[in-house]
Design an enzyme around this catalytic site. Structure first.
Site, PDB file in Angstrom:
ATOM      1  N   SER A 166       0.956  -1.292  -0.070  1.00  0.00           N
ATOM      2  CA  SER A 166      -0.092  -0.016   0.048  1.00  0.00           C
ATOM      3  C   SER A 166       0.925   1.011  -0.094  1.00  0.00           C
ATOM      4  O   SER A 166       2.116   1.070   0.296  1.00  0.00           O
ATOM      5  CB  SER A 166      -0.768   0.094   1.357  1.00  0.00           C
ATOM      6  OG  SER A 166      -0.242  -0.058   2.398  1.00  0.00           O
ATOM      7  N   GLU A 168       1.328   5.619   0.740  1.00  0.00           N
ATOM      8  CA  GLU A 168       1.051   6.832   1.481  1.00  0.00           C
ATOM      9  C   GLU A 168       1.336   8.154   0.276  1.00  0.00           C
ATOM     10  O   GLU A 168       2.345   8.104  -0.068  1.00  0.00           O
ATOM     11  CB  GLU A 168       1.748   6.982   2.640  1.00  0.00           C
ATOM     12  CG  GLU A 168       1.105   8.698   3.303  1.00  0.00           C
ATOM     13  CD  GLU A 168       1.788   8.777   4.629  1.00  0.00           C
ATOM     14  OE1 GLU A 168       1.338   7.949   5.738  1.00  0.00           O
ATOM     15  OE2 GLU A 168       2.485   9.798   4.664  1.00  0.00           O
ATOM     16  N   ASP A 218       0.213  16.036  14.896  1.00  0.00           N
ATOM     17  CA  ASP A 218       1.244  16.587  15.627  1.00  0.00           C
ATOM     18  C   ASP A 218       0.891  17.856  16.106  1.00  0.00           C
ATOM     19  O   ASP A 218      -0.287  18.472  15.674  1.00  0.00           O
ATOM     20  CB  ASP A 218       2.363  17.047  14.425  1.00  0.00           C
ATOM     21  CG  ASP A 218       2.862  15.854  13.554  1.00  0.00           C
ATOM     22  OD1 ASP A 218       3.100  14.704  14.376  1.00  0.00           O
ATOM     23  OD2 ASP A 218       3.260  15.797  12.536  1.00  0.00           O
ATOM     24  N   PHE A 253      14.349  14.392   9.580  1.00  0.00           N
ATOM     25  CA  PHE A 253      12.975  14.305   9.902  1.00  0.00           C
ATOM     26  C   PHE A 253      12.660  12.994  10.872  1.00  0.00           C
ATOM     27  O   PHE A 253      12.061  12.913  11.757  1.00  0.00           O
ATOM     28  CB  PHE A 253      12.197  13.548   8.801  1.00  0.00           C
ATOM     29  CG  PHE A 253      10.556  13.512   8.717  1.00  0.00           C
ATOM     30  CD1 PHE A 253       9.925  14.389   9.327  1.00  0.00           C
ATOM     31  CD2 PHE A 253      10.234  12.344   8.502  1.00  0.00           C
ATOM     32  CE1 PHE A 253       8.656  14.317   9.716  1.00  0.00           C
ATOM     33  CE2 PHE A 253       8.821  12.130   8.723  1.00  0.00           C
ATOM     34  CZ  PHE A 253       8.126  12.840   9.161  1.00  0.00           C
ATOM     35  N   HIS A 289       3.645  -1.179   3.790  1.00  0.00           N
ATOM     36  CA  HIS A 289       3.266   0.209   3.554  1.00  0.00           C
ATOM     37  C   HIS A 289       4.350   0.999   3.371  1.00  0.00           C
ATOM     38  O   HIS A 289       5.313   1.253   4.023  1.00  0.00           O
ATOM     39  CB  HIS A 289       2.393   0.568   4.769  1.00  0.00           C
ATOM     40  CG  HIS A 289       1.587   1.966   4.678  1.00  0.00           C
ATOM     41  ND1 HIS A 289       0.720   2.138   3.722  1.00  0.00           N
ATOM     42  CD2 HIS A 289       1.700   3.292   5.175  1.00  0.00           C
ATOM     43  CE1 HIS A 289       0.228   3.230   3.612  1.00  0.00           C
ATOM     44  NE2 HIS A 289       0.682   4.097   4.633  1.00  0.00           N
TER      45      HIS A 289
END
Length: 305
Positions: A17, A19, A112, A222, A272
């Site tokens: 999958s 994102e 967040d 990140f 994912h």
């Protein structure tokens, strides 16, 4: 040598999958939907579209999800939803908007803090206090697939992994049907986490999140904010290649493919992938692993058949 030759058994039955995030310009929109077209060739189980804190990308998220769902033979599309910076009524309205578009799968996240990752989180006055409450708000409205987040290396705001697992259990008790993990690079971290999740009596699928590394420096920055660790072995393999794009891409392809193959060897069948709205590196990784695909130039009806 193709990885299909090296790993003929492990690649069978793998599901993927993707994102995506909403585009901020016409140029980015064109890039996103070209990426969606290319990656649809791998017959993803579903694709997801992110949603900004406090609905900062609400309009773009709605538009993107609508276009994905209305495409002929569309890939099943899940909408991210957060509860930061909004009242319960405002969040409920957004849920209704997504449902009206045909969304039947939500990614329910706290979101967040308004000050960014690493700043203190305070529930919005009159809002849902956390992701568990948001899951409940969704499932009370009908039968939906609801995915939630999981953190193999601990959420940066949690006191420990046990607190993370307790929150995951609360989300499951409220109706969550799947967990998608934060990206990680050491599969041992994931396996240890999964063992603890199962020991806690949580039986929903926990799908590992894989991030192919387009830019090492960006990913390290990140990851530091997210509480994820980039192993020194990966830094050693990529650090000296940042000024050599083709070599960096080739090594990054092998790193992500190796991670997926190792996960498959540990019995994982669902992956994912955080696409970053770009297809070249993701496609290279999936091709190296040996994922089945169809001609991306076929119509979406053919892709979905």
């Amino acid at each position: 040598m193709a990885l299909t030759t090296l790993y003929p058994a492990e690649r069978g039955g793998l599901r993927v999958s993707f994102e995506y995030f909403p585009p901020k310009s016409d140029e980015m929109e064109a890039q996103l939907f070209e990426t969606v077209r290319v990656l649809a060739a791998y017959r993803p189980a579903f694709q997801t579209v992110t949603y900004g804190a406090g609905g900062s990308t609400k309009a773009r998220s709605l538009t993107t999800v609508k276009r994905m769902l209305q495409a002929p033979g569309a890939v099943p599309t899940a909408a991210h939803l957060t509860c930061v910076g909004a009242t319960r009524e405002e969040v409920d309205h957004v849920i209704d908007e997504f449902v009206a578009l045909g969304v039947r799968h939500f990614i329910a996240l706290r979101g967040d803090p308004p000050g960014g990752i690493g700043t203190a989180y305070t529930p919005f006055p009159g809002g849902y206090e956390n992701a568990a409450a948001l899951v409940s708000a969704i499932t009370k409205r009908g039968t939906f697939e609801v995915s939630v987040s999981a953190y193999p290396e601990k959420h940066p705001e949690s006191r420990d992994t046990a607190a993370d697992i307790d929150m995951l259990k609360r989300k499951v008790d409220n109706g969550a049907t799947r967990a998608l993990t934060q990206f990680f690079f050491d599969n041992n971290d994931f396996e240890r986490y999964l063992d603890r999740v199962r020991a806690a009596g949580i039986t929903i699928p926990v799908v590992p999140g894989v991030l192919p590394i387009n830019h090492l420096t960006q990913v390290r920055n990140f990851a530091g904010k997210c509480g994820a660790r980039v192993p020194e072995a990966i830094i050693a393999r990529l650090g000296h290649l940042e000024g050599v794009p083709h070599e960096h891409a080739r090594e990054a392809t092998h790193i992500a493919a190796e991670q997926i193959v190792d996960l498959a060897r540990r019995g994982i069948r669902d992956i994912h992938v955080y696409s970053m709205n770009r297809s070249p590196l993701v496609s290279a990784v999936l091709d190296l692993v040996g994922f089945d695909k169809v001609d991306p130039d076929l119509t979406r009806n053919d892709v979905a058949a």
